[in-house]
Design a protein around this motif. Structure first.
Motif, mmCIF file in Angstrom:
data_model
loop_
_atom_site.group_PDB
_atom_site.id
_atom_site.type_symbol
_atom_site.label_atom_id
_atom_site.label_comp_id
_atom_site.label_asym_id
_atom_site.label_seq_id
_atom_site.Cartn_x
_atom_site.Cartn_y
_atom_site.Cartn_z
ATOM 1 N N TRP A 33 1.569 1.897 10.364
ATOM 2 C CA TRP A 33 0.189 0.883 10.599
ATOM 3 C C TRP A 33 0.716 -0.172 10.753
ATOM 4 O O TRP A 33 1.592 -0.601 10.622
ATOM 5 C CB TRP A 33 -0.406 1.006 9.113
ATOM 6 C CG TRP A 33 0.057 1.033 8.037
ATOM 7 C CD1 TRP A 33 1.137 -0.074 7.809
ATOM 8 C CD2 TRP A 33 -0.071 1.672 6.590
ATOM 9 N NE1 TRP A 33 1.471 -0.057 6.339
ATOM 10 C CE2 TRP A 33 1.003 1.025 5.561
ATOM 11 C CE3 TRP A 33 -0.910 2.593 6.197
ATOM 12 C CZ2 TRP A 33 0.832 1.282 4.425
ATOM 13 C CZ3 TRP A 33 -0.804 3.176 4.778
ATOM 14 C CH2 TRP A 33 0.065 2.373 3.810
ATOM 15 N N CYS A 92 0.729 -1.285 0.015
ATOM 16 C CA CYS A 92 0.065 -0.072 -0.154
ATOM 17 C C CYS A 92 0.786 1.338 -0.148
ATOM 18 O O CYS A 92 1.834 1.236 0.789
ATOM 19 C CB CYS A 92 -0.796 0.160 1.225
ATOM 20 S SG CYS A 92 -2.276 -1.068 1.245
ATOM 21 N N SER A 118 1.805 4.898 1.137
ATOM 22 C CA SER A 118 1.684 5.823 2.441
ATOM 23 C C SER A 118 2.363 7.234 2.025
ATOM 24 O O SER A 118 3.280 7.322 1.432
ATOM 25 C CB SER A 118 2.050 5.018 3.511
ATOM 26 O OG SER A 118 3.571 4.943 3.404
ATOM 27 N N SER A 119 1.671 8.108 2.843
ATOM 28 C CA SER A 119 2.411 9.680 2.890
ATOM 29 C C SER A 119 3.888 9.466 3.207
ATOM 30 O O SER A 119 4.159 8.654 4.450
ATOM 31 C CB SER A 119 1.762 10.404 3.850
ATOM 32 O OG SER A 119 2.360 11.406 3.733
ATOM 33 N N ALA A 136 -3.631 2.468 13.043
ATOM 34 C CA ALA A 136 -2.705 3.433 12.886
ATOM 35 C C ALA A 136 -1.921 3.740 13.992
ATOM 36 O O ALA A 136 -2.238 3.507 15.223
ATOM 37 C CB ALA A 136 -3.528 5.000 12.565
ATOM 38 N N GLN A 182 -3.999 7.934 6.678
ATOM 39 C CA GLN A 182 -3.259 6.817 6.000
ATOM 40 C C GLN A 182 -4.071 5.293 5.651
ATOM 41 O O GLN A 182 -3.830 4.606 5.082
ATOM 42 C CB GLN A 182 -1.960 6.303 6.553
ATOM 43 C CG GLN A 182 -0.953 7.772 6.473
ATOM 44 C CD GLN A 182 -0.970 8.365 5.331
ATOM 45 O OE1 GLN A 182 -0.817 7.943 4.307
ATOM 46 N NE2 GLN A 182 -1.372 9.854 5.092
ATOM 47 N N ILE A 183 -4.892 5.134 6.897
ATOM 48 C CA ILE A 183 -5.627 3.788 6.992
ATOM 49 C C ILE A 183 -6.574 4.143 5.917
ATOM 50 O O ILE A 183 -7.014 3.018 5.245
ATOM 51 C CB ILE A 183 -6.068 3.736 8.360
ATOM 52 C CG1 ILE A 183 -5.056 3.646 9.310
ATOM 53 C CG2 ILE A 183 -7.010 2.478 8.381
ATOM 54 C CD1 ILE A 183 -3.949 2.567 9.363
ATOM 55 N N ALA A 228 -5.206 3.224 2.401
ATOM 56 C CA ALA A 228 -4.826 1.986 2.214
ATOM 57 C C ALA A 228 -6.276 1.325 2.025
ATOM 58 O O ALA A 228 -6.366 0.114 1.234
ATOM 59 C CB ALA A 228 -4.036 1.550 3.363
ATOM 60 N N GLN A 285 4.681 4.074 6.127
ATOM 61 C CA GLN A 285 4.062 2.984 6.640
ATOM 62 C C GLN A 285 3.667 2.878 7.977
ATOM 63 O O GLN A 285 3.971 1.723 8.771
ATOM 64 C CB GLN A 285 4.899 1.696 6.167
ATOM 65 C CG GLN A 285 5.081 1.945 4.576
ATOM 66 C CD GLN A 285 6.595 0.717 4.370
ATOM 67 O OE1 GLN A 285 6.369 -0.142 4.526
ATOM 68 N NE2 GLN A 285 7.448 1.604 3.796
#
Ligand SMILES: Cc1cc2nc3c(=O)[nH]c(=O)nc-3n(C[C@H](O)[C@H](O)[C@H](O)COP(=O)(O)O)c2cc1C
Length: 211
Positions: free
Chosen positions: A47, A38, A40-41, A82, A136-137, A140, A45
Motif C-alpha cells: 500500500w 498497520c 497487513s496480510s 492499494a 488491506q486498505i 488499515a 504492506q
C-alpha cells in the motif's frame, strides 16, 4: 478519555471539521508512524498512504468525493492506495527485510519463500488480487481511525469517491498504486451536530454469535 469503550463511543464519522484546528506536528508524526505499523496480510504492506497538503489538490479531491467538505476542511487528508498487483519481487523484498531486521538464517528465509509461494492463491487472478489488495486498505483504515481516536483526533473515512478521478488528480494512472479510500483527520467543528448523535448499532444478539 479513559477506557477503550469511551474511545469507541467518542469516535464518529466526522461530517464537519474545524478548518482552523490543525493537528500538532509531533502528534501527526505519531499518526504517520501508525500508518507504518498497520497490520497487513502476510505482512506484505502492499500500500501507499498519500498525505495531501496542497490546497488546490484538496479542492479537486473534494469535488471527486461528491463535494464532501471533510476532504477540504480537515487538518490532514490521506488517500489510501492499494497496489494494483503482487509479484515474486514483493515476496523477496519482504523476506529480505525480515533477514535484515530479525536476522533470520538463510534456511529460514528459504523456508519462508516456499511458504509464501503457497499463499499465491490469494492473488491467483486479477479479480482475486484486486479484492485481496483492497481489503488491506479497509483493514488499515479501521486501525488508523481507532489510533487517531485514542489520541483525541477525529477522523472520517471517505469511501464516497470517484476512484478514477482520484487516480487522475494524483497522477497515479501509470503507477502501481490506485486510490481506494480517503481518510480525513482533524478536529470536529462545534457545529457538527452528528457528534452528539447516538450510535446506530444492532444489538449484540444480531451481530455476535457464540458457539
Ligand atoms: C469504508 C467506509 C467508507 C465510508 N465512507 C464515508 C464517506 O464517504 N463519507 C462519510 O461521511 N462517511 C463515510 N463513512 C462513515 C460511515 O458512514 C460511518 O462509519 C457509519 O455510518 C457509522 O457511523 P459512525 O462511524 O459515526 O459510528 C464510511 C465508513 C467506512 C467504513
Amino acid at each position: 478519555m479513559s477506557t477503550q469503550l469511551d474511545i469507541l463511543n467518542w469516535r464518529y464519522a466526522t461530517k464537519k471539521f474545524e478548518p482552523s484546528a490543525i493537528i500538532p506536528t509531533d502528534e501527526w508524526a505519531d499518526l504517520e508512524e501508525a500508518f507504518r505499523l498497520c497490520p497487513s496480510s502476510l505482512g506484505l504492506q502492499l500500500w501507499k498512504f498519500i498525505v495531501v497538503s496542497d490546497k488546490e489538490l484538496r479542492e479537486q479531491l473534494s469535488t471527486a468525493s461528491f463535494g464532501q467538505t471533510q476532504v477540504r476542511d480537515a487538518s490532514h487528508y490521506v488517500v489510501l492506495c492499494a497496489r494494483r498487483d503482487v509479484d515474486d519481487q514483493d515476496i523477496t523484498d519482504y523476506i529480505n527485510l525480515q533477514r535484515e531486521i530479525r536476522g533470520i538464517s538463510e534456511e529460514a528465509a528459504a523456508a519462508a519463500s516456499a511458504k509464501y509461494a503457497n499463499y499465491s492463491f490469494f492473488w491467483k487472478d486479477e479479480a482475486d488480487a484486486k479484492a485481496y489488495l483492497e481489503s488491506q486498505i479497509h483493514l488499515a483504515s479501521g486501525f488508523l481511525a481507532h489510533t487517531a481516536a485514542s489520541m483525541s483526533i477525529d477522523s472520517c473515512f471517505i469511501g464516497g469517491i470517484i476512484p478514477a478521478e482520484y487516480d487522475r488528480i494524483l497522477n497515479l494512472e501509470e503507477s502501481r498504486y490506485h486510490a481506494v479510500l480517503g481518510m480525513a483527520f482533524g478536529y470536529r467543528s462545534a457545529e457538527d451536530t452528528h457528534a452528539q448523535d447516538p450510535k446506530v448499532r444492532y444489538p449484540a444478539s444480531r451481530v455476535i454469535e457464540h458457539r
